[in-house]
Design a protein around this motif. Structure first.
Motif, mmCIF file in Angstrom:
data_model
loop_
_atom_site.group_PDB
_atom_site.id
_atom_site.type_symbol
_atom_site.label_atom_id
_atom_site.label_comp_id
_atom_site.label_asym_id
_atom_site.label_seq_id
_atom_site.Cartn_x
_atom_site.Cartn_y
_atom_site.Cartn_z
ATOM 1 N N THR A 1 0.835 -1.205 0.000
ATOM 2 C CA THR A 1 0.000 0.000 0.000
ATOM 3 C C THR A 1 0.867 1.252 0.000
ATOM 4 O OG1 THR A 1 -1.812 -1.092 1.166
ATOM 5 C CG2 THR A 1 -1.716 1.307 1.312
ATOM 6 N N ALA A 2 1.880 1.274 0.892
ATOM 7 C CA ALA A 2 2.709 2.472 1.037
ATOM 8 C C ALA A 2 3.503 2.778 -0.225
ATOM 9 C CB ALA A 2 3.648 2.310 2.228
ATOM 10 N N LEU A 3 3.933 1.753 -0.956
ATOM 11 C CA LEU A 3 4.789 1.952 -2.116
ATOM 12 C C LEU A 3 4.005 2.166 -3.410
ATOM 13 C CD1 LEU A 3 7.521 -0.737 -1.306
ATOM 14 C CD2 LEU A 3 7.753 1.757 -1.132
ATOM 15 N N ALA A 4 2.693 2.114 -3.323
ATOM 16 C CA ALA A 4 1.874 2.324 -4.515
ATOM 17 C C ALA A 4 1.993 3.779 -4.989
ATOM 18 C CB ALA A 4 0.413 1.986 -4.214
ATOM 19 N N PRO A 5 2.005 4.021 -6.299
ATOM 20 C CA PRO A 5 2.162 5.399 -6.816
ATOM 21 C C PRO A 5 1.099 6.363 -6.291
ATOM 22 C CG PRO A 5 2.446 3.794 -8.581
ATOM 23 C CD PRO A 5 1.981 3.027 -7.384
ATOM 24 N N GLN A 6 -0.140 5.892 -6.140
ATOM 25 C CA GLN A 6 -1.190 6.798 -5.664
ATOM 26 C C GLN A 6 -0.974 7.206 -4.215
ATOM 27 O OE1 GLN A 6 -1.579 3.711 -6.789
ATOM 28 N NE2 GLN A 6 -3.197 2.540 -5.715
ATOM 29 N N THR A 7 -0.358 6.327 -3.420
ATOM 30 C CA THR A 7 -0.043 6.686 -2.032
ATOM 31 C C THR A 7 1.045 7.751 -2.007
ATOM 32 O OG1 THR A 7 -0.576 4.421 -1.338
ATOM 33 C CG2 THR A 7 0.614 5.797 0.232
ATOM 34 N N ARG A 8 2.059 7.584 -2.808
ATOM 35 C CA ARG A 8 3.118 8.595 -2.900
ATOM 36 C C ARG A 8 2.536 9.933 -3.357
ATOM 37 N NH1 ARG A 8 7.997 10.414 -1.415
ATOM 38 N NH2 ARG A 8 8.709 8.250 -1.362
ATOM 39 N N SER A 9 1.611 9.898 -4.306
ATOM 40 C CA SER A 9 1.009 11.133 -4.794
ATOM 41 C C SER A 9 0.242 11.857 -3.697
ATOM 42 C CB SER A 9 0.078 10.826 -5.971
ATOM 43 O OG SER A 9 -0.570 11.996 -6.423
ATOM 44 N N ARG A 10 -0.542 11.095 -2.908
ATOM 45 C CA ARG A 10 -1.298 11.715 -1.815
ATOM 46 C C ARG A 10 -0.359 12.232 -0.728
ATOM 47 N NH1 ARG A 10 -5.171 7.479 -3.086
ATOM 48 N NH2 ARG A 10 -4.052 6.058 -1.690
ATOM 49 N N ALA A 11 0.699 11.485 -0.442
ATOM 50 C CA ALA A 11 1.661 11.928 0.575
ATOM 51 C C ALA A 11 2.351 13.215 0.140
ATOM 52 C CB ALA A 11 2.691 10.831 0.842
ATOM 53 N N SER A 12 2.673 13.317 -1.143
ATOM 54 C CA SER A 12 3.297 14.542 -1.657
ATOM 55 C C SER A 12 2.341 15.723 -1.535
ATOM 56 C CB SER A 12 3.711 14.354 -3.115
ATOM 57 O OG SER A 12 4.691 13.345 -3.231
ATOM 58 N N GLY A 13 1.058 15.476 -1.801
ATOM 59 C CA GLY A 13 0.078 16.540 -1.672
ATOM 60 C C GLY A 13 -0.115 16.981 -0.236
ATOM 61 N N LEU A 14 -0.105 16.016 0.686
ATOM 62 C CA LEU A 14 -0.260 16.336 2.108
ATOM 63 C C LEU A 14 0.902 17.189 2.607
ATOM 64 C CD1 LEU A 14 -1.725 15.910 4.852
ATOM 65 C CD2 LEU A 14 -0.327 13.836 5.148
ATOM 66 N N ALA A 15 2.098 16.922 2.119
ATOM 67 C CA ALA A 15 3.290 17.628 2.602
ATOM 68 C C ALA A 15 3.131 19.138 2.505
ATOM 69 C CB ALA A 15 4.514 17.179 1.816
ATOM 70 N N GLY A 16 2.485 19.610 1.436
ATOM 71 C CA GLY A 16 2.335 21.042 1.252
ATOM 72 C C GLY A 16 1.357 21.693 2.203
ATOM 73 N N THR A 17 0.584 20.888 2.937
ATOM 74 C CA THR A 17 -0.406 21.444 3.873
ATOM 75 C C THR A 17 0.091 21.479 5.312
ATOM 76 O OG1 THR A 17 -1.505 19.346 4.461
ATOM 77 C CG2 THR A 17 -2.192 20.416 2.401
ATOM 78 N N ILE A 18 1.200 20.802 5.604
ATOM 79 C CA ILE A 18 1.681 20.707 6.982
ATOM 80 C C ILE A 18 2.307 22.035 7.406
ATOM 81 C CG2 ILE A 18 3.195 19.470 8.579
ATOM 82 C CD1 ILE A 18 0.912 17.775 7.469
ATOM 83 N N ARG A 19 1.832 22.573 8.518
ATOM 84 C CA ARG A 19 2.355 23.848 9.017
ATOM 85 C C ARG A 19 3.685 23.648 9.729
ATOM 86 N NH1 ARG A 19 -2.197 26.678 12.560
ATOM 87 N NH2 ARG A 19 -0.325 27.828 13.133
ATOM 88 N N THR A 20 4.546 24.639 9.594
ATOM 89 C CA THR A 20 5.845 24.589 10.274
ATOM 90 C C THR A 20 5.998 25.723 11.283
ATOM 91 O OG1 THR A 20 6.869 25.865 8.483
ATOM 92 C CG2 THR A 20 6.970 23.464 8.320
ATOM 93 N N ASP A 21 4.912 26.481 11.512
ATOM 94 C CA ASP A 21 5.002 27.635 12.408
ATOM 95 C C ASP A 21 4.365 27.384 13.773
ATOM 96 O OD1 ASP A 21 2.363 27.480 11.591
ATOM 97 O OD2 ASP A 21 2.117 29.645 11.308
ATOM 98 N N GLY A 22 4.124 26.110 14.112
ATOM 99 C CA GLY A 22 3.422 25.809 15.364
ATOM 100 C C GLY A 22 4.130 26.319 16.601
ATOM 101 N N ALA A 23 5.442 26.141 16.675
ATOM 102 C CA ALA A 23 6.185 26.580 17.861
ATOM 103 C C ALA A 23 6.189 28.100 17.968
ATOM 104 C CB ALA A 23 7.614 26.041 17.821
ATOM 105 N N SER A 24 6.271 28.792 16.832
ATOM 106 C CA SER A 24 6.224 30.262 16.853
ATOM 107 C C SER A 24 4.863 30.751 17.327
ATOM 108 C CB SER A 24 6.516 30.814 15.454
ATOM 109 O OG SER A 24 7.828 30.498 15.050
ATOM 110 N N THR A 25 3.803 30.102 16.840
ATOM 111 C CA THR A 25 2.449 30.461 17.273
ATOM 112 C C THR A 25 2.292 30.258 18.773
ATOM 113 O OG1 THR A 25 1.526 29.870 15.111
ATOM 114 C CG2 THR A 25 -0.002 29.921 16.981
ATOM 115 N N ALA A 26 2.779 29.114 19.267
ATOM 116 C CA ALA A 26 2.676 28.821 20.697
ATOM 117 C C ALA A 26 3.475 29.820 21.518
ATOM 118 C CB ALA A 26 3.164 27.399 20.976
ATOM 119 N N ALA A 27 4.661 30.173 21.060
ATOM 120 C CA ALA A 27 5.504 31.114 21.808
ATOM 121 C C ALA A 27 4.798 32.457 21.985
ATOM 122 C CB ALA A 27 6.847 31.299 21.095
#
Length: 411
Positions: A371-397
């Motif tokens: 399942t993990a190595l299927a092309p459609q899984t990689r495609s969805r994982a790549s799409g998810l990556a762009g939605t993950i926030r990296t400012d959580g610690a700054s917001t909390a501070a």
């Protein structure tokens, strides 16, 4: 301003506190981190310019001591951890304006007690939604207090959770409260969680659903900026062929670690893939001298996960988030507490698979990898990556500075 960050738990508990410490210092705050005296924690904190204030025994030693003890003696372990954490936090909190806590429940209770004694604000942090009461999910069970599997009303289950926490932690906590001149606690959970905890988890990967009983503030995950280069030998392995599959179980001891390494490598090879094997606390190792496998210790996951075909791991909050941020498909082998939750989220989002149980077999892991190595899984994982926030610690501070400023206002 001075802020004390109190944590007693594994690397996955300490790492986000390091991220918060970095962002607080950028805002001009003096930060102290009270954490277990494990060498790897001290090195990691030192690597981002934060000094560790040691609390209690190393967490690996604590786990070894607590593991074999009968459930009926669990309260002795609770009392010892509570006392050790209180002593360390009370000393470190002198002159501080705020205490932020996370990790094992007795340690967070100790931090809350210190804040109450000193009359300063206190904030609890959770790393996944399932830790906090909500009608939208079940609580997890505590040792010796299993929740009825046939009961599906989450509100009733969370009331049972409140009772269980009082039974398990109430006695030691109230004995401690009396010893330091504080009033008894009626509800351990309410005392430790408060009515406005922080949720340091990504809102796409781990959304907080409303309505709920608590005024939870979701900041996004707390991620330490990591620009450490990968070791030259690892880079050479990565460059020598197609993207390998990473396998590592972080701070999980994995009772059958030798079998876990064999099973993982065999499953990876069954798909014609190379393997990167992370030693971790399970002390995973190679099973032969094949040149298709490479062992690693401490490494920059943010850089490494962007180079692999998939990540097999235990399902800790930090590893799940970093793999998602890198766009890597995941296979989760959940062991305890929050890990089944992250497994469900990975499957719900279509970016990987989760095993049904803590002990993988070559067959079950191979099926999950398909399942993990299927092309459609990689495609969805790549799409998810762009939605993950990296400012959580700054917001909390920034939120924490607002908390301090409000507390200092007259009236």
């Amino acid at each position: 301003m001075r802020v004390l960050l109190s944590v007693y738990g594994s690397r996955g508990d300490v790492e986000p506190m390091a991220a918060l410490a970095v962002r607080l210092r950028e805002l001009g705050v003096e930060v102290r981190v009270c954490a277990p005296p494990d060498e790897e924690f001290a090195k990691r904190l030192a690597g981002v310019g934060v000094t560790l204030v040691p609390a209690g025994v190393p967490v690996r030693e604590f786990i070894k001591r607590a593991g074999p003890r009968p459930v009926e003696n669990f309260q002795e372990t609770v009392a010892a951890l509570l006392a050790a954490q209180y002593e360390a936090v009370a000393a470190a909190a002198e002159g501080c304006d705020l205490v932020v806590a996370t990790g094992l429940m007795p340690a967070s209770a100790a931090a809350r007690s210190v804040a109450e004694k000193m009359g300063i604000p206190y904030v609890l942090t959770a790393y996944f939604p399932g830790m906090l009461p909500s009608p939208h999910h079940r609580p997890f069970s505590y040792p010796g207090r299993p929740l009825p599997q046939d009961l599906t009303d989450n509100r009733v289950l969370w009331e049972l959770d409140r009772e269980n926490m009082n039974i398990i932690f109430g006695g030691p906590l109230n004995a401690h409260q009396a010893s330091v001149g504080l009033p008894p606690v009626e509800s351990v959970r309410d005392y430790v969680f408060t009515d406005r905890p922080l949720l340091a988890a990504d809102p796409t990967l781990a959304p907080w659903r409303r309505p709920a009983d608590l005024e939870v503030v979701q900041t996004g995950a707390w991620i330490v900026p990591d620009d450490r280069p990968l070791p030259p030998e690892l880079m050479a392995f990565l460059d020598a062929g197609t993207p390998p599959v990473y396998v590592g179980f972080g701070s999980m001891s994995m009772n059958t670690s030798k079998d876990a390494a064999r099973v993982a490598i065999e499953a990876i090879r069954a798909h014609g893939r190379r393997a990167i094997v992370s030693r971790g606390w399970a002390d995973l190792g190679l099973i032969d001298d094949g040149d298709d496998c490479f062992p690693v210790g401490e490494a920059n996951h943010q850089a490494l996960f962007g180079r692999v075909a998939a990540v097999i791991h235990h399902g800790g909050a930090g590893t799940t988030t970093k793999a998602a941020l890198a766009g890597a498909p995941q296979v989760i082998v959940p062991q305890l507490v929050d890990q089944p939750y992250w497994g469900r989220r990975v499957t719900d989002l279509g970016v990987g698979a989760v095993l049904d149980g803590p002990t993988p077999t070559t067959e079950s892991l191979s099926v999950a990898l398909e399942t993990a190595l299927a092309p459609q899984t990689r495609s969805r994982a790549s799409g998810l990556a762009g939605t993950i926030r990296t400012d959580g610690a700054s917001t909390a501070a920034r939120l924490l500075l607002d908390t301090i400023n409000r507390a200092k206002q007259p009236g």
